[in-house]
Design a protein around this motif. Structure first.
Motif, PDB file in Angstrom:
ATOM      1  N   THR A   8      47.699 -17.225   9.448  1.00 20.89           N
ATOM      2  CA  THR A   8      46.597 -16.682   9.059  1.00 20.89           C
ATOM      3  C   THR A   8      45.089 -17.039  10.229  1.00 20.89           C
ATOM      4  O   THR A   8      44.372 -16.152  10.669  1.00 20.89           O
ATOM      5  N   TYR A   9      45.091 -18.270  10.543  1.00 23.50           N
ATOM      6  CA  TYR A   9      44.351 -18.939  11.369  1.00 23.50           C
ATOM      7  C   TYR A   9      44.661 -18.174  12.826  1.00 23.50           C
ATOM      8  O   TYR A   9      43.327 -17.614  13.269  1.00 23.50           O
ATOM      9  N   LEU A  10      45.640 -17.904  13.248  1.00 23.17           N
ATOM     10  CA  LEU A  10      45.703 -17.131  14.474  1.00 23.17           C
ATOM     11  C   LEU A  10      45.517 -15.589  14.391  1.00 23.17           C
ATOM     12  O   LEU A  10      44.593 -15.300  15.305  1.00 23.17           O
ATOM     13  N   ALA A  11      45.900 -14.923  13.148  1.00 25.55           N
ATOM     14  CA  ALA A  11      45.307 -13.952  12.905  1.00 25.55           C
ATOM     15  C   ALA A  11      43.731 -13.635  13.226  1.00 25.55           C
ATOM     16  O   ALA A  11      43.227 -12.692  13.576  1.00 25.55           O
ATOM     17  N   ASN A  12      43.110 -14.550  12.486  1.00 26.01           N
ATOM     18  CA  ASN A  12      41.691 -14.588  12.324  1.00 26.01           C
ATOM     19  C   ASN A  12      41.099 -14.653  13.934  1.00 26.01           C
ATOM     20  O   ASN A  12      40.053 -14.054  14.002  1.00 26.01           O
ATOM     21  N   LEU A  13      41.527 -15.355  14.575  1.00 30.76           N
ATOM     22  CA  LEU A  13      41.298 -15.628  15.910  1.00 30.76           C
ATOM     23  C   LEU A  13      41.285 -14.230  16.623  1.00 30.76           C
ATOM     24  O   LEU A  13      40.342 -13.886  17.492  1.00 30.76           O
ATOM     25  N   LEU A  14      42.084 -13.500  16.475  1.00 26.58           N
ATOM     26  CA  LEU A  14      42.174 -12.146  17.260  1.00 26.58           C
ATOM     27  C   LEU A  14      41.416 -11.294  16.708  1.00 26.58           C
ATOM     28  O   LEU A  14      40.875 -10.502  17.444  1.00 26.58           O
TER      29      LEU A  14
ATOM     30  N   GLN B 177      38.607 -11.836  15.537  1.00 24.81           N
ATOM     31  CA  GLN B 177      37.173 -12.279  15.921  1.00 24.81           C
ATOM     32  C   GLN B 177      37.144 -12.054  17.341  1.00 24.81           C
ATOM     33  O   GLN B 177      36.052 -12.670  17.898  1.00 24.81           O
ATOM     34  N   CYS B 178      38.199 -11.702  18.120  1.00 20.78           N
ATOM     35  CA  CYS B 178      38.018 -11.458  19.457  1.00 20.78           C
ATOM     36  C   CYS B 178      37.975 -12.653  20.209  1.00 20.78           C
ATOM     37  O   CYS B 178      37.519 -12.913  21.426  1.00 20.78           O
ATOM     38  N   GLN B 179      38.588 -13.939  19.578  1.00 28.26           N
ATOM     39  CA  GLN B 179      38.480 -15.035  20.470  1.00 28.26           C
ATOM     40  C   GLN B 179      40.047 -15.174  21.149  1.00 28.26           C
ATOM     41  O   GLN B 179      40.527 -16.044  20.826  1.00 28.26           O
ATOM     42  N   PHE B 180      40.231 -14.422  22.036  1.00 28.88           N
ATOM     43  CA  PHE B 180      41.325 -14.270  22.562  1.00 28.88           C
ATOM     44  C   PHE B 180      41.646 -15.452  23.528  1.00 28.88           C
ATOM     45  O   PHE B 180      42.909 -15.904  23.534  1.00 28.88           O
ATOM     46  N   LYS B 181      40.768 -16.031  24.220  1.00 26.41           N
ATOM     47  CA  LYS B 181      41.266 -17.389  25.031  1.00 26.41           C
ATOM     48  C   LYS B 181      41.652 -18.499  23.973  1.00 26.41           C
ATOM     49  O   LYS B 181      42.612 -19.083  24.259  1.00 26.41           O
ATOM     50  N   LYS B 182      40.724 -18.650  23.047  1.00 26.64           N
ATOM     51  CA  LYS B 182      41.316 -19.553  21.920  1.00 26.64           C
ATOM     52  C   LYS B 182      42.469 -19.309  21.327  1.00 26.64           C
ATOM     53  O   LYS B 182      43.228 -20.033  21.113  1.00 26.64           O
ATOM     54  N   PHE B 183      42.856 -18.103  21.167  1.00 32.07           N
ATOM     55  CA  PHE B 183      44.323 -17.791  20.423  1.00 32.07           C
ATOM     56  C   PHE B 183      45.415 -18.209  21.448  1.00 32.07           C
ATOM     57  O   PHE B 183      46.017 -18.694  20.928  1.00 32.07           O
ATOM     58  N   TRP B 184      45.160 -17.822  22.668  1.00 29.87           N
ATOM     59  CA  TRP B 184      46.071 -18.247  23.842  1.00 29.87           C
ATOM     60  C   TRP B 184      46.321 -19.759  23.783  1.00 29.87           C
ATOM     61  O   TRP B 184      47.524 -20.244  23.954  1.00 29.87           O
ATOM     62  N   GLN B 185      45.145 -20.596  23.633  1.00 29.05           N
ATOM     63  CA  GLN B 185      45.298 -21.868  23.633  1.00 29.05           C
ATOM     64  C   GLN B 185      46.088 -22.513  22.356  1.00 29.05           C
ATOM     65  O   GLN B 185      46.695 -23.301  22.469  1.00 29.05           O
ATOM     66  N   GLU B 186      45.752 -21.781  21.292  1.00 35.13           N
ATOM     67  CA  GLU B 186      46.394 -22.216  20.079  1.00 35.13           C
ATOM     68  C   GLU B 186      47.777 -21.897  19.882  1.00 35.13           C
ATOM     69  O   GLU B 186      48.506 -22.487  19.230  1.00 35.13           O
ATOM     70  N   HIS B 187      48.082 -20.846  20.649  1.00 36.83           N
ATOM     71  CA  HIS B 187      49.421 -20.053  20.314  1.00 36.83           C
ATOM     72  C   HIS B 187      50.519 -21.129  21.062  1.00 36.83           C
ATOM     73  O   HIS B 187      51.611 -21.029  20.667  1.00 36.83           O
ATOM     74  N   VAL B 188      50.199 -21.787  22.153  1.00 37.22           N
ATOM     75  CA  VAL B 188      51.089 -22.898  22.767  1.00 37.22           C
ATOM     76  C   VAL B 188      51.630 -23.811  21.568  1.00 37.22           C
ATOM     77  O   VAL B 188      52.835 -24.144  21.518  1.00 37.22           O
ATOM     78  N   ASP B 189      50.853 -24.123  20.603  1.00 35.98           N
ATOM     79  CA  ASP B 189      51.416 -25.213  19.544  1.00 35.98           C
ATOM     80  C   ASP B 189      52.266 -24.594  18.692  1.00 35.98           C
ATOM     81  O   ASP B 189      53.146 -25.161  18.154  1.00 35.98           O
ATOM     82  N   ASP B 190      52.298 -23.147  18.539  1.00 35.72           N
ATOM     83  CA  ASP B 190      53.447 -22.333  17.716  1.00 35.72           C
ATOM     84  C   ASP B 190      54.439 -21.641  18.537  1.00 35.72           C
ATOM     85  O   ASP B 190      55.085 -20.915  17.895  1.00 35.72           O
ATOM     86  N   GLN B 191      54.619 -21.963  19.573  1.00 35.10           N
ATOM     87  CA  GLN B 191      55.500 -21.250  20.506  1.00 35.10           C
ATOM     88  C   GLN B 191      56.935 -21.423  19.834  1.00 35.10           C
ATOM     89  O   GLN B 191      57.739 -20.294  20.092  1.00 35.10           O
ATOM     90  N   ALA B 192      57.300 -22.338  19.281  1.00 39.31           N
ATOM     91  CA  ALA B 192      58.870 -22.417  18.954  1.00 39.31           C
ATOM     92  C   ALA B 192      58.979 -21.562  17.864  1.00 39.31           C
ATOM     93  O   ALA B 192      59.880 -20.717  17.629  1.00 39.31           O
ATOM     94  N   LEU B 193      57.940 -21.125  16.817  1.00 39.56           N
ATOM     95  CA  LEU B 193      58.216 -20.232  15.882  1.00 39.56           C
ATOM     96  C   LEU B 193      57.972 -18.767  16.393  1.00 39.56           C
ATOM     97  O   LEU B 193      58.490 -17.748  15.986  1.00 39.56           O
TER      98      LEU B 193
END
Length: 65
Positions: free
Chosen positions: A4-10, A12-28
């Motif tokens: 949900t947090y990642l979806a909210n970033l998207l 809100q058009c916080q794309f850079k922050k999304f990709w930074q955070e995305h790394v932490d969830d790469q396994a899933l």
């Protein structure tokens, strides 16, 4: 929830922050077929719409529409 947090970033058009955070969830997220490509398409779509609206607004202002 993290997704949900990642979806909210998207949303809100916080794309850079999304990709930074995305790394932490790469396994899933890597288990979801086409996830990264779908996100890239979404980001491109949003940017395209935004630029198109900005361009239209700019043209309208130049032509007193």
């Amino acid at each position: 929830m993290r997704i949900t947090y990642l979806a909210n970033l998207l949303e809100q058009c916080q794309f850079k922050k999304f990709w930074q955070e995305h790394v932490d969830d790469q396994a899933l997220l890597s288990q979801i077929s086409g996830f990264d490509d779908s996100i890239r398409k979404f980001v491109c779509h949003v940017i395209n719409i935004t630029r198109s609206e900005e361009h239209t607004s700019e043209l309208q202002s130049h032509h007193d529409l």
